[in-house]
Design a protein around this motif. Structure first.
Motif, PDB file in Angstrom:
ATOM      1  N   VAL A 190    -112.227 -63.253 -40.171  1.00 52.22           N
ATOM      2  CA  VAL A 190    -113.272 -62.462 -40.826  1.00 52.22           C
ATOM      3  C   VAL A 190    -114.313 -62.066 -39.791  1.00 52.22           C
ATOM      4  O   VAL A 190    -114.729 -62.876 -38.959  1.00 52.22           O
ATOM      5  N   ARG A 238    -117.814 -66.250 -47.735  1.00 56.59           N
ATOM      6  CA  ARG A 238    -116.472 -66.641 -47.319  1.00 56.59           C
ATOM      7  C   ARG A 238    -115.801 -67.579 -48.329  1.00 56.59           C
ATOM      8  O   ARG A 238    -114.707 -68.084 -48.092  1.00 56.59           O
ATOM      9  N   ASP A 289    -115.340 -64.513 -35.249  1.00 55.61           N
ATOM     10  CA  ASP A 289    -114.761 -65.031 -36.487  1.00 55.61           C
ATOM     11  C   ASP A 289    -115.927 -65.558 -37.312  1.00 55.61           C
ATOM     12  O   ASP A 289    -116.257 -66.740 -37.274  1.00 55.61           O
ATOM     13  N   PRO A 322    -118.604 -64.744 -40.969  1.00 57.08           N
ATOM     14  CA  PRO A 322    -118.981 -63.971 -42.152  1.00 57.08           C
ATOM     15  C   PRO A 322    -120.389 -63.409 -42.053  1.00 57.08           C
ATOM     16  O   PRO A 322    -120.916 -62.893 -43.036  1.00 57.08           O
TER      17      PRO A 322
END
Length: 528
Positions: free
Chosen positions: A343, A523, A313, A315
């Motif tokens: 993400v 993000r 998880d 970016p």
């Protein structure tokens, strides 16, 4: 302040209008539900929010309770992403296969209906607040604001969809950013409609009342929670049965063939994982490549670990750190299944590109195969305030200096380095996914994809969450469906407790240290 965690708040009840012994559980869902507990003992002790991992364990215990007739799930404030909301719904749906589960949601939103989507009974009160506006993305562009204060921003990127630094350098959204966000939102709404079983036009004329929800088939009944279940005084034997862990089972699990979960959560940096102030001040805890690689190697050395789930998880972040983790995944002698959270983009995709099997949620933001280099430039600010930086020595050594823009030679050097990083990134994905380099470049170019769309273009193998990823790991390792699972910590010792030491403020704003070549997705895009 009491240090009783939210996870201990559990009520027993019985059918409304009866005097039977308590045979229902009232489960309140509220909070962010991070996937795993903090690594540090002290932080775990004071952790007040229940983790997704802890919740699923509790649901499994509920499913095994032979006295249980039903569970009333009251959905409260859930500041979670779409992937987590869907995963919560899937976990409740699995419980509903074993016992009766009723979802009760007084505030009806896009996310609350995702959470109850797997249930056959969804109840709302007559006075329910209804807000089903669909999805939208919002991003604040700072270029004009910074320019007004004498600050510009160098933004070199590969390629046109790579927007990680664009909000600092531009004053508006460009056509490529608008295109990729629009495509993501279209995919998300299609997944939502399919997930909740709604007609395509339900979002065109937003509903406002419980009756309209019932007419649209989104809920099954209008009632208040006290018409469903009566909460009774605490029944300690059953409460203890549901809350206390089975320590014997856990000790036994340590000696059994198992699956290890290695989390990669937060910006990816070189070195060890560390804590920084959480958003909006800083990025929160970071995933250090040394810490993650050490966890992967520890799982590989342990005799009873037969497969690894890499939960990502993130970016992204440092290109170097991302490549180091990717190599450790590729060299693993045990099967590695990657699972994406909210993400797993840019470096967050890089680290898992060579896993044996990749699982993504339909709402996961992934892809963003691209590279950025940038820095703020304070030349105008210096001039306005009478600051006069003087230099001695080589111009190349001042590449990262915020007091001057890139020279032509520095720009050429950065672009050459970026091209090499991008070529390496494309090669890693092509090798891991069994795709031609030209195809990876075509679907790369810095573009984000939803997990649903990523499945169609070969970046993902399966849609799901941790449950499906763990099942795949057991399958690849030849383990049984009930093989135990344990987490190998990769977070900082005390995540969420920032250290305001010298340089901590700068680290919060730029957690990547001296590394300037990033595989990073911004993000700060808000999906609402």
């Amino acid at each position: 302040m009491a240090l009783i965690p939210e996870k201990l708040r559990l009520a027993l009840g019985r059918e409304a209008g009866t005097d039977a012994a308590p045979d229902w559980v009232v489960l309140d869902l509220h909070g962010p539900y991070p996937v795993h507990a903090p690594a540090g003992g002290l932080q775990a002790l004071v952790q007040r929010d229940e983790t997704f991992e802890g919740l699923t364990e509790r649901l499994e215990r509920l499913a095994a309770a032979d006295w249980l007739r039903g569970v009333l799930v009251r959905v409260g404030d859930l500041p979670v992403g779409l992937s987590t909301a869907r995963a919560l719904g899937a976990a409740l749906g699995r419980l509903a296969e074993r016992t009766r589960v009723v979802g009760y949601t007084p505030q009806v939103s896009m996310r609350s209906l995702l959470v109850t989507a797997g249930l056959s009974e969804i109840v709302v009160p007559e006075s329910a607040e209804v807000s089903l506006p669909g999805f939208a993305a919002e991003q604040v562009f700072l270029g004009a604001f910074l320019a007004r204060h004498g600050i510009s921003f160098e933004n070199l990127r590969i390629r046109e969809y790579k927007s990680a630094l664009t909000r600092f350098s531009a004053d508006r959204m460009d056509e490529h950013e608008r295109e990729q966000l629009g495509a993501y939102l279209e995919s998300a709404e299609a997944s939502w409609l399919a997930g909740v079983g709604a007609e395509a036009g339900v979002l065109d004329s937003p509903l406002t009342s419980a009756q309209e929800l019932l007419d649209a088939g989104l809920v099954t009944r209008i009632a208040y929670d006290d018409e469903l279940v009566t909460v009774v005084d605490q029944h300690w034997p059953r409460t203890v049965e549901l809350l206390l862990p089975d320590l014997y089972a856990r000790r036994r699990a340590r000696k059994a063939d198992s699956v290890a979960v290695v989390p990669v959560v937060g910006p990816i940096v070189s070195g060890r994982s560390r804590a920084t102030p959480p958003l909006p001040v800083g990025p929160g805890p970071t995933a250090g490549s040394e810490t993650v690689v050490a966890a992967l190697r520890r799982a590989e050395r342990e005799e009873h670990v037969k497969a690894v789930v890499l939960y990502v998880d993130s970016p992204g972040g440092s290109a170097l750190a991302s490549d180091v983790v990717c190599r450790a995944v590729a060299r693993s002698t045990k099967p590695v299944v990657a699972v994406m959270g909210e993400v797993a983009a840019s470096g967050g995709y890089y680290v898992l590109a060579q896993a044996d099997h990749v699982v993504a949620d339909p709402y996961t933001i992934t892809g963003s195969i691209g590279v950025v280099v940038g820095k703020p430039v304070l030349a105008d600010l210096d001039e306005r305030h009478g600051l006069n930086p003087e230099t001695v020595g080589r111009e190349a050594a001042l590449f990262a200096s915020p007091h001057r823009p890139f020279s032509a030679e520095q720009r050429a050097w950065a672009e050459k380095m970026m091209a090499e990083v991008y070529a390496r990134f494309v090669e890693r994905v092509a090798t891991g996914r069994g795709l031609e380099r030209e195809r990876v470049d075509e679907i790369g170019r810095g573009r984000i994809w939803s997990g649903h769309d990523a499945l169609g273009i070969g970046l993902v193998d399966e849609l799901g969450h941790l449950h499906e990823g763990i099942a795949a790991a057991r399958r690849l390792a030849g383990l049984g469906e009930d093989a135990p699972v344990r987490t190998v910590p990769t977070g900082p010792p005390l995540p969420g407790i920032p250290t305001f030491a010298r340089g901590a403020a700068a680290e919060a704003l730029w957690p990547f240290g001296t590394e300037k070549v990033l595989t990073w997705f911004d993000r700060q895009v808000r999906i609402r």
